[in-house]
Structure formats: structure tokens, C-alpha cells
Design a protein around this motif. Structure first.
Motif, PDB file in Angstrom:
ATOM      1  N   ARG A 107     -55.581 -61.061 -45.520  1.00  0.00           N
ATOM      2  CA  ARG A 107     -56.582 -61.916 -46.147  1.00  0.00           C
ATOM      3  C   ARG A 107     -56.663 -63.269 -45.437  1.00  0.00           C
ATOM      4  NH1 ARG A 107     -57.613 -66.152 -48.751  1.00  0.00           N
ATOM      5  NH2 ARG A 107     -55.454 -66.805 -48.935  1.00  0.00           N
ATOM      6  N   LEU A 108     -55.511 -63.829 -45.076  1.00  0.00           N
ATOM      7  CA  LEU A 108     -55.490 -65.106 -44.351  1.00  0.00           C
ATOM      8  C   LEU A 108     -56.200 -64.982 -43.007  1.00  0.00           C
ATOM      9  CD1 LEU A 108     -51.852 -66.224 -45.185  1.00  0.00           C
ATOM     10  CD2 LEU A 108     -53.952 -67.404 -45.896  1.00  0.00           C
ATOM     11  N   GLU A 109     -55.974 -63.852 -42.343  1.00  0.00           N
ATOM     12  CA  GLU A 109     -56.678 -63.617 -41.068  1.00  0.00           C
ATOM     13  C   GLU A 109     -58.182 -63.556 -41.279  1.00  0.00           C
ATOM     14  OE1 GLU A 109     -54.374 -61.278 -37.690  1.00  0.00           O
ATOM     15  OE2 GLU A 109     -54.801 -59.990 -39.421  1.00  0.00           O
ATOM     16  N   ARG A 110     -58.591 -62.779 -42.276  1.00  0.00           N
ATOM     17  CA  ARG A 110     -60.008 -62.519 -42.519  1.00  0.00           C
ATOM     18  C   ARG A 110     -60.736 -63.741 -43.092  1.00  0.00           C
ATOM     19  NH1 ARG A 110     -59.318 -58.967 -46.293  1.00  0.00           N
ATOM     20  NH2 ARG A 110     -59.741 -60.427 -47.969  1.00  0.00           N
ATOM     21  N   ASP A 111     -60.156 -64.367 -44.129  1.00  0.00           N
ATOM     22  CA  ASP A 111     -60.870 -65.405 -44.874  1.00  0.00           C
ATOM     23  C   ASP A 111     -60.545 -66.842 -44.454  1.00  0.00           C
ATOM     24  OD1 ASP A 111     -61.854 -63.268 -46.313  1.00  0.00           O
ATOM     25  OD2 ASP A 111     -60.533 -63.588 -48.038  1.00  0.00           O
ATOM     26  N   GLU A 112     -59.401 -67.054 -43.842  1.00  0.00           N
ATOM     27  CA  GLU A 112     -58.957 -68.416 -43.538  1.00  0.00           C
ATOM     28  C   GLU A 112     -58.824 -68.690 -42.044  1.00  0.00           C
ATOM     29  OE1 GLU A 112     -58.691 -70.490 -46.054  1.00  0.00           O
ATOM     30  OE2 GLU A 112     -58.951 -68.931 -47.569  1.00  0.00           O
ATOM     31  N   SER A 113     -59.219 -67.727 -41.212  1.00  0.00           N
ATOM     32  CA  SER A 113     -59.095 -67.874 -39.746  1.00  0.00           C
ATOM     33  C   SER A 113     -57.674 -68.265 -39.351  1.00  0.00           C
ATOM     34  CB  SER A 113     -60.100 -68.897 -39.216  1.00  0.00           C
ATOM     35  OG  SER A 113     -61.409 -68.483 -39.498  1.00  0.00           O
ATOM     36  N   CYS A 114     -56.719 -67.600 -39.951  1.00  0.00           N
ATOM     37  CA  CYS A 114     -55.301 -67.862 -39.689  1.00  0.00           C
ATOM     38  C   CYS A 114     -54.657 -66.544 -39.245  1.00  0.00           C
ATOM     39  CB  CYS A 114     -54.630 -68.413 -40.946  1.00  0.00           C
ATOM     40  SG  CYS A 114     -52.893 -68.837 -40.723  1.00  0.00           S
ATOM     41  N   PRO A 115     -54.693 -66.253 -37.944  1.00  0.00           N
ATOM     42  CA  PRO A 115     -54.207 -64.956 -37.469  1.00  0.00           C
ATOM     43  C   PRO A 115     -52.695 -64.771 -37.599  1.00  0.00           C
ATOM     44  CG  PRO A 115     -55.043 -66.284 -35.639  1.00  0.00           C
ATOM     45  CD  PRO A 115     -55.265 -67.071 -36.883  1.00  0.00           C
ATOM     46  N   ILE A 116     -52.319 -63.515 -37.711  1.00  0.00           N
ATOM     47  CA  ILE A 116     -50.903 -63.143 -37.649  1.00  0.00           C
ATOM     48  C   ILE A 116     -50.486 -63.299 -36.194  1.00  0.00           C
ATOM     49  CG2 ILE A 116     -49.235 -61.267 -37.903  1.00  0.00           C
ATOM     50  CD1 ILE A 116     -51.200 -60.055 -40.020  1.00  0.00           C
ATOM     51  N   ARG A 117     -49.486 -64.122 -35.914  1.00  0.00           N
ATOM     52  CA  ARG A 117     -49.044 -64.316 -34.530  1.00  0.00           C
ATOM     53  C   ARG A 117     -47.901 -63.373 -34.178  1.00  0.00           C
ATOM     54  NH1 ARG A 117     -44.472 -67.533 -34.252  1.00  0.00           N
ATOM     55  NH2 ARG A 117     -44.075 -68.720 -36.140  1.00  0.00           N
ATOM     56  N   ALA A 118     -47.175 -62.878 -35.182  1.00  0.00           N
ATOM     57  CA  ALA A 118     -46.093 -61.920 -34.943  1.00  0.00           C
ATOM     58  C   ALA A 118     -45.658 -61.335 -36.284  1.00  0.00           C
ATOM     59  CB  ALA A 118     -44.902 -62.598 -34.268  1.00  0.00           C
ATOM     60  N   THR A 119     -45.003 -60.196 -36.193  1.00  0.00           N
ATOM     61  CA  THR A 119     -44.381 -59.591 -37.362  1.00  0.00           C
ATOM     62  C   THR A 119     -42.938 -59.317 -36.999  1.00  0.00           C
ATOM     63  OG1 THR A 119     -46.463 -58.531 -37.979  1.00  0.00           O
ATOM     64  CG2 THR A 119     -44.472 -57.672 -39.005  1.00  0.00           C
ATOM     65  N   THR A 120     -42.045 -59.646 -37.905  1.00  0.00           N
ATOM     66  CA  THR A 120     -40.622 -59.408 -37.698  1.00  0.00           C
ATOM     67  C   THR A 120     -40.066 -58.829 -38.991  1.00  0.00           C
ATOM     68  OG1 THR A 120     -38.560 -60.426 -36.923  1.00  0.00           O
ATOM     69  CG2 THR A 120     -39.920 -61.754 -38.397  1.00  0.00           C
ATOM     70  N   THR A 121     -38.801 -58.533 -39.010  1.00  0.00           N
ATOM     71  CA  THR A 121     -38.180 -58.105 -40.257  1.00  0.00           C
ATOM     72  C   THR A 121     -37.200 -59.190 -40.698  1.00  0.00           C
ATOM     73  OG1 THR A 121     -36.466 -56.872 -39.078  1.00  0.00           O
ATOM     74  CG2 THR A 121     -38.400 -55.640 -39.805  1.00  0.00           C
ATOM     75  N   VAL A 122     -36.982 -59.244 -41.995  1.00  0.00           N
ATOM     76  CA  VAL A 122     -36.102 -60.266 -42.555  1.00  0.00           C
ATOM     77  C   VAL A 122     -35.355 -59.669 -43.745  1.00  0.00           C
ATOM     78  CG1 VAL A 122     -37.888 -61.220 -44.083  1.00  0.00           C
ATOM     79  CG2 VAL A 122     -36.024 -62.682 -43.311  1.00  0.00           C
TER      80      VAL A 122
END
Length: 148
Positions: A107-122
Motif C-alpha cells: 500500500r505504501l508503494e502504491r499510494d504513498e510513492s514509498c517503494p520497498i527497497r529491500a526485504t529481510t527476515t527478522v
């Protein structure tokens, strides 16, 4: 005057309340620490000699916090109400919006122009476990929660 490091002076409001309660050197738990100083609800207390536990899921942010807050215990985990385990963690282009929630990240990517820069595990740890482990013999004076 007193310096505030929090977004809207929350640290000074907490300081006022703790002064009324006669808690001069509070210990704290900072969930979603983000940064050692900037936008910090606990740095004011650290600067005054208090110590506590800072919890931050983003490993890049954790390394910076460790360098600037050597007296605090820094945990590189995400928190939950009851869940425990390992989860995907979405690192957003704006780190203040990092999230465990896949739908929110998209949703942040789509609606707020805030792309996912990476995915990790935690690792995900219940808040109750953090309190039991790090505050077993003393009360927790100040709890700051800023998590998505």
C-alpha cells in the motif's frame, strides 16, 4: 530551555510527568527506536544519565544506534503482542515506515510513492518476553512505542 529530540516534544511531556512522580533517572523501553537521537522519545533521558533497552528491527539502524548509545542495550528484533518467530521485514525507502505487514508495504508503494527497497527476515519477540528478560528485578518507568 530543555532540548527535545522527539517528533512533537513527547520526551519533555514524559519528563514532566516523571518529575511529578519523582522519578529522576527513569529506565526505559523504546520499541521502534529508529535512531539514537533524531525523532527519539528516549534520548533526552539517555542524555541525562538514564539507560534502557532500545528495540529496532532494521539492522542498518541498529548499527547506528549501537554506536551512539553505548550504555543502552540494543535489540535487533521486531516486537509483537504474542507472536514469536521469524517474519519477513519490509525495508521502505523511508525507514520510518518499515513494516512487517506485507499488505501495508505494498500500500505504501502504491499510494504513498514509498517503494520497498529491500526485504529481510527478522526475529519477532513478544513485548512481555523483552520486559521479563531485561527488567526482571526493577520496574519499567517509561515505555515508548512507535511501531508500524
Amino acid at each position: 530551555g530543555k532540548a527535545s529530540y522527539a517528533q512533537s516534544g513527547e520526551d519533555l511531556i514524559a519528563r514532566f510527568i516523571l518529575d511529578v512522580l519523582r522519578i529522576n533517572c527513569p529506565n526505559y523501553l523504546d520499541l521502534g527506536a529508529y535512531d539514537a537521537v533524531q525523532l527519539s522519545n528516549t534520548y533526552h533521558f539517555y542524555e541525562q544519565g538514564s539507560t534502557g533497552v532500545c528495540v529496532e528491527a532494521d539492522p542498518e539502524l541498529v548499527s547506528r544506534i549501537i554506536g551512539q548509545r553505548p550504555k543502552d542495550r540494543i535489540l535487533n528484533v521486531a516486537v509483537s503482542g504474542v507472536d514469536k518467530g521469524i517474519r519477513d521485514f519490509f525495508l521502505m525507502s523511508s525507514p520510518t515506515l518499515n513494516t512487517l505487514n506485507r499488505a501495508e508495504a505494498h500500500r505504501l508503494e502504491r499510494d504513498e510513492s514509498c517503494p520497498i527497497r529491500a526485504t529481510t527476515t527478522v526475529d519477532v519477540v513478544p513485548v512481555s518476553e523483552i520486559v521479563a528478560t531485561h527488567f526482571p528485578e526493577r520496574s519499567l518507568d517509561f515505555l515508548s512505542i512507535d511501531v508500524e
